[in-house]
Design an enzyme around this catalytic site. Structure first.
Site, PDB file in Angstrom:
ATOM      1  N   LEU A  63      31.751  29.973  47.537  1.00 32.76           N
ATOM      2  CA  LEU A  63      31.602  29.259  48.797  1.00 32.76           C
ATOM      3  C   LEU A  63      32.800  29.519  49.700  1.00 32.76           C
ATOM      4  CD1 LEU A  63      30.198  25.815  47.556  1.00 32.76           C
ATOM      5  CD2 LEU A  63      28.981  27.938  48.039  1.00 32.76           C
ATOM      6  N   GLY A 108      30.957  29.614  43.528  1.00 31.60           N
ATOM      7  CA  GLY A 108      29.636  29.891  44.091  1.00 31.60           C
ATOM      8  C   GLY A 108      29.083  31.247  43.693  1.00 31.60           C
ATOM      9  N   ASN A 132      34.933  27.254  38.656  1.00 33.67           N
ATOM     10  CA  ASN A 132      36.344  26.836  38.608  1.00 33.67           C
ATOM     11  C   ASN A 132      36.708  25.832  39.704  1.00 33.67           C
ATOM     12  OD1 ASN A 132      36.001  28.841  40.599  1.00 33.67           O
ATOM     13  ND2 ASN A 132      38.171  29.368  40.544  1.00 33.67           N
ATOM     14  N   GLU A 133      35.730  25.044  40.145  1.00 33.22           N
ATOM     15  CA  GLU A 133      35.948  24.120  41.273  1.00 33.22           C
ATOM     16  C   GLU A 133      37.133  23.177  41.068  1.00 33.22           C
ATOM     17  OE1 GLU A 133      31.943  25.727  42.130  1.00 33.22           O
ATOM     18  OE2 GLU A 133      33.078  25.211  40.332  1.00 33.22           O
TER      19      GLU A 133
END
Length: 257
Positions: A63, A108, A132-133
């Site tokens: 993202l 994303g 890995n947010e």
């Protein structure tokens, strides 16, 4: 974005993502990708799609953080709706969708790969993949989590999500995030071979089975879609989250500098 019929396989399209430098999923790029996928869905000459990257060493960095930083709530809502739409379009596609992962694939990018029916990853230790947010100070939404649990199991997903793990190829294969790891120069040919195996199954039987397996997971989002958008807008608008994103974006600038 390059969308071409595969000359080596009838009925197969190759979608090469091209949004330099890192194939980040900006709103504009998401929209372009959605239009391409819709065209392929509606064109009865195609039965399968291979999604890959035209950016060397990078499948997709995920993202676009610039879409989530310093914007107004209406923009965040529009962006998140497009992210949802991409996932639903790929995850429930009536076509066979294979991910030919020829570069790093965090967040994303990993979501896009997980949405596909099959994943082939190049055997390069730099090409890590994972959600890995948490490393960015944000959280993976429930539907990211649901799909990861479906793919690698509850305990492995719990650990991977909390620690924001990025798996190098051997580990990605072992945990089950990818289905095959092959030499880099064989990613496309292997994807074509796998596609032939999937296309040997009658479409109606495969499509109905895919829907049977995936619909309950997709329905969880479809039933809560507006609430999920509102939750995202509330979360991303928080001062603490905006500060985390600012810090991360500044670090990226330093690296580039």
């Amino acid at each position: 974005m390059a969308l071409t019929p595969d000359p080596a396989a009838v009925g197969v399209a190759v979608v090469k993502m091209r949004n330099p430098p890192v194939n980040s999923l900006s709103l504009e790029f998401l929209t372009e990708l959605l239009i391409s996928l819709e065209k392929l869905e509606n064109d009865k000459t195609f039965r399968g799609i291979i999604i890959t990257s035209d950016c060397p060493g990078i499948f997709s960095a995920g993202l676009d953080l610039l879409e989530m930083y310093g914007r107004d709530p209406a923009h965040y809502a529009e962006y998140w709706k497009a992210v949802q739409e991409l996932w639903l379009r790929v995850y429930l596609s009536s076509l066979v969708v294979i991910s030919a992962i020829n570069g790093v694939s965090p967040a994303g990018g990993c979501l896009l790969s997980l949405s596909c029916d099959y994943r082939v990853l190049a055997n390069n230790p730099k090409y890590a993949i994972g959600l890995n947010e948490t490393l960015l100070g944000i959280i993976a939404p429930f539907w990211f989590k649901d799909m990861l649990v479906n793919t690698i199991g509850h305990r492995a997903a719990e650990r991977a999500l909390q620690l924001g793990l990025l798996f190098p190829p051997a580990d990605a294969l072992q945990v089950g995030i990818v289905d095959q790891v092959v030499p880099e120069d064989q990613v496309q040919s292997t994807s074509r071979s796998v596609m032939a195996q999937w296309l040997a199954i009658p479409d109606h039987a495969r499509q109905l089975t895919k829907n049977l397996v995936r619909k309950p997971t997709a329905d969880r989002l479809l039933q809560q879609r507006d609430a999920d958008i509102q939750n995202f807008v509330r979360f991303i608008s928080r001062d603490s989250i905006q500060k985390s994103l600012h810090v991360y974006l500044e670090k990226l600038k330093e690296k580039k500098g």
